[in-house]
Enzyme design. Structure first.
Site, mmCIF file in Angstrom:
data_model
loop_
_atom_site.group_PDB
_atom_site.id
_atom_site.type_symbol
_atom_site.label_atom_id
_atom_site.label_comp_id
_atom_site.label_asym_id
_atom_site.label_seq_id
_atom_site.Cartn_x
_atom_site.Cartn_y
_atom_site.Cartn_z
ATOM 1 N N LYS A 275 -2.699 -17.254 6.559
ATOM 2 C CA LYS A 275 -3.708 -18.090 5.927
ATOM 3 C C LYS A 275 -2.988 -19.012 4.952
ATOM 4 O O LYS A 275 -2.581 -18.609 3.862
ATOM 5 C CB LYS A 275 -4.744 -17.231 5.196
ATOM 6 C CG LYS A 275 -5.945 -18.009 4.679
ATOM 7 C CD LYS A 275 -6.972 -17.044 4.098
ATOM 8 C CE LYS A 275 -8.242 -17.751 3.654
ATOM 9 N NZ LYS A 275 -9.242 -16.797 3.116
ATOM 10 N N LYS A 322 -4.762 -19.603 10.278
ATOM 11 C CA LYS A 322 -5.696 -20.555 9.686
ATOM 12 C C LYS A 322 -4.929 -21.505 8.777
ATOM 13 O O LYS A 322 -4.146 -21.049 7.955
ATOM 14 C CB LYS A 322 -6.736 -19.770 8.877
ATOM 15 C CG LYS A 322 -7.771 -20.593 8.155
ATOM 16 C CD LYS A 322 -8.736 -19.689 7.366
ATOM 17 C CE LYS A 322 -9.805 -20.505 6.665
ATOM 18 N NZ LYS A 322 -10.758 -19.645 5.912
#
Length: 406
Positions: A275, A322
């Site tokens: 992330k 992500k």
């Protein structure tokens, strides 16, 4: 260029007990796009000042003029080439036969925002997206998704400010918004696969992904103590997959142990292993907060691999990256390094850029949408968490084809 897809029934592979369904005859009209107003007047006024001769129309990109054949040959004889790659691209049938990457509604996870109210509230920064009322608007949206083969959803709550606290106790309230919603969806749609977010920021008064100490430092272990209880609460409500989305050390192993101790061995963990501290995250969170101590520097790839390996060792079932499009190299890196399924999250900024450019007629929104999803799949993603899930699946099954870039 025209879109080429083979005409055969749109079959959705079985997922966690799903029966294969034929989506022959599904009507694309079943998806009614709700487009909220998008403030583009300022940009549009600037476009009007641009010399129109410098702008190539979008339609022209789809059907460029065919040059006329020279009256006389320009060369005496063709080049003596042992291989001409264009031979395998000379007609739509061959291009479809040799296509290496395909995409279907089974690859999509549909993220849905929910709130305690009854009215669906437009999200102004995300054209076409709504904060859904958990009783009615959500049910209708899930039904639309299931009609076109999107069998997986992920829930994101808008927690009332009055319920937030520095230590986020509302996150593991068994009668909170997420547990109530999971039970409602499972009652209405027993075969729906529900992903829930094991996070902290939506429940915290600070907006951070962890408990903030007096010195301003995020307390890793203390936060994980709360996340364990949140994951168990979600599993108790009926969640199929819990998503450890905060990049805190040891969270996957702690959540796995907590689930197993409570008898939820069959509940999967999708870990947000990579992330990045991306500028593409948006919507209504406090994106100005500095989260660099627990999210990854976008400049780093070896660190991403290290995090993914740790999550796999701790018991993750799926590894998530992500954002998606800026991280295609990382998706491929993980695909080559693990046998676990790889997920990719196409975040709000990626969605809004395509939507905005489409509304301004700078691109063909639908084609760019499908190309972006195909490229994420090509990089190695098995699952794509995307706000385009319903729109893309409607195109795929509405036309009863599999998407191709031909």
């Amino acid at each position: 260029m025209t879109s080429s897809m083979f005409r055969s029934p749109c079959k959705i592979p079985s997922v966690k007990g799903f029966e294969q369904k034929s989506y022959v005859g599904l009507k694309a009209a079943s998806y009614n796009v709700r487009v909220n107003s998008f403030k583009s007047s300022e940009v549009a006024s600037q476009l009007q000042k641009i010399d129109s001769t410098l702008i190539w129309p979008v339609n022209a990109l789809e059907a460029p003029p065919v040059p006329s054949k020279p009256a006389t040959p320009l060369i005496d004889q063709p080049l003596q080439l042992s291989r001409r790659a264009r031979r395998n691209r000379k007609c739509p049938t061959q291009r479809a036969a040799f296509q290496e990457t395909n995409i279907s509604p089974a690859n999509f996870i549909y993220p849905l925002f929910i709130h305690e109210g009854e009215v669906d509230i437009p999200i102004t920064s995300m054209p076409g997206r709504y904060m859904l009322g958990w009783r009615h608007g959500l049910i209708e949206e899930v039904a639309r998704a299931l009609d076109v083969g999107v069998n997986s959803v992920k829930l994101y709550p808008k927690v009332p400010e009055a319920l937030k606290s520095p230590t986020g106790e509302e996150a593991f309230n068994d009668n909170g918004l997420i547990p109530r919603t999971v039970r409602l969806l499972k009652d209405r749609f027993p075969d729906l696969v529900i992903y829930t977010d094991v996070n902290f920021d939506e429940y915290s008064t600070t907006g951070h992904g962890g408990i903030v100490g007096e010195d301003g430092v995020i307390l890793n272990d203390e936060t994980i103590h709360q996340l364990r209880k949140q994951a168990v609460s979600q599993a108790r409500a009926g969640a199929d997959v819990v998503c450890t989305s905060e990049m805190l050390d040891g969270r996957v192993g702690a959540v796995r142990a907590a689930l197993d101790a409570e008898g939820f061995q069959d509940v999967s963990i999708m870990s947000y292993s990579v992330k990045y501290t991306s500028s593409l995250y948006g919507r209504f969170r406090k994106v100005q907060l500095d989260k660099k101590t627990y999210q990854i520097n976008p400049a780093n790839s070896r660190e991403a691999l290290l995090e993914a390996r740790e999550d796999e060792a701790e018991g993750a079932d799926i590894l998530m990256v992500k954002p998606a499009l800026p991280s295609l190299d990382i998706i491929r890196l993980l695909k080559d390094q693990t046998l676990l399924p790889i997920g990719a999250c196409q975040v709000s900024g990626e969605y809004s850029m395509i939507k905005a450019a489409g509304l301004l007629k700078m691109i063909d929104e639908e084609k760019v949408m499908m190309e972006s999803l195909l490229c994420i799949r090509r990089a190695g993603a098995d699952l794509i968490l995307t706000y385009f899930a319903l729109q893309a699946a409607t195109k795929l099954c509405g036309e009863n084809k599999r998407f191709s870039s031909n």
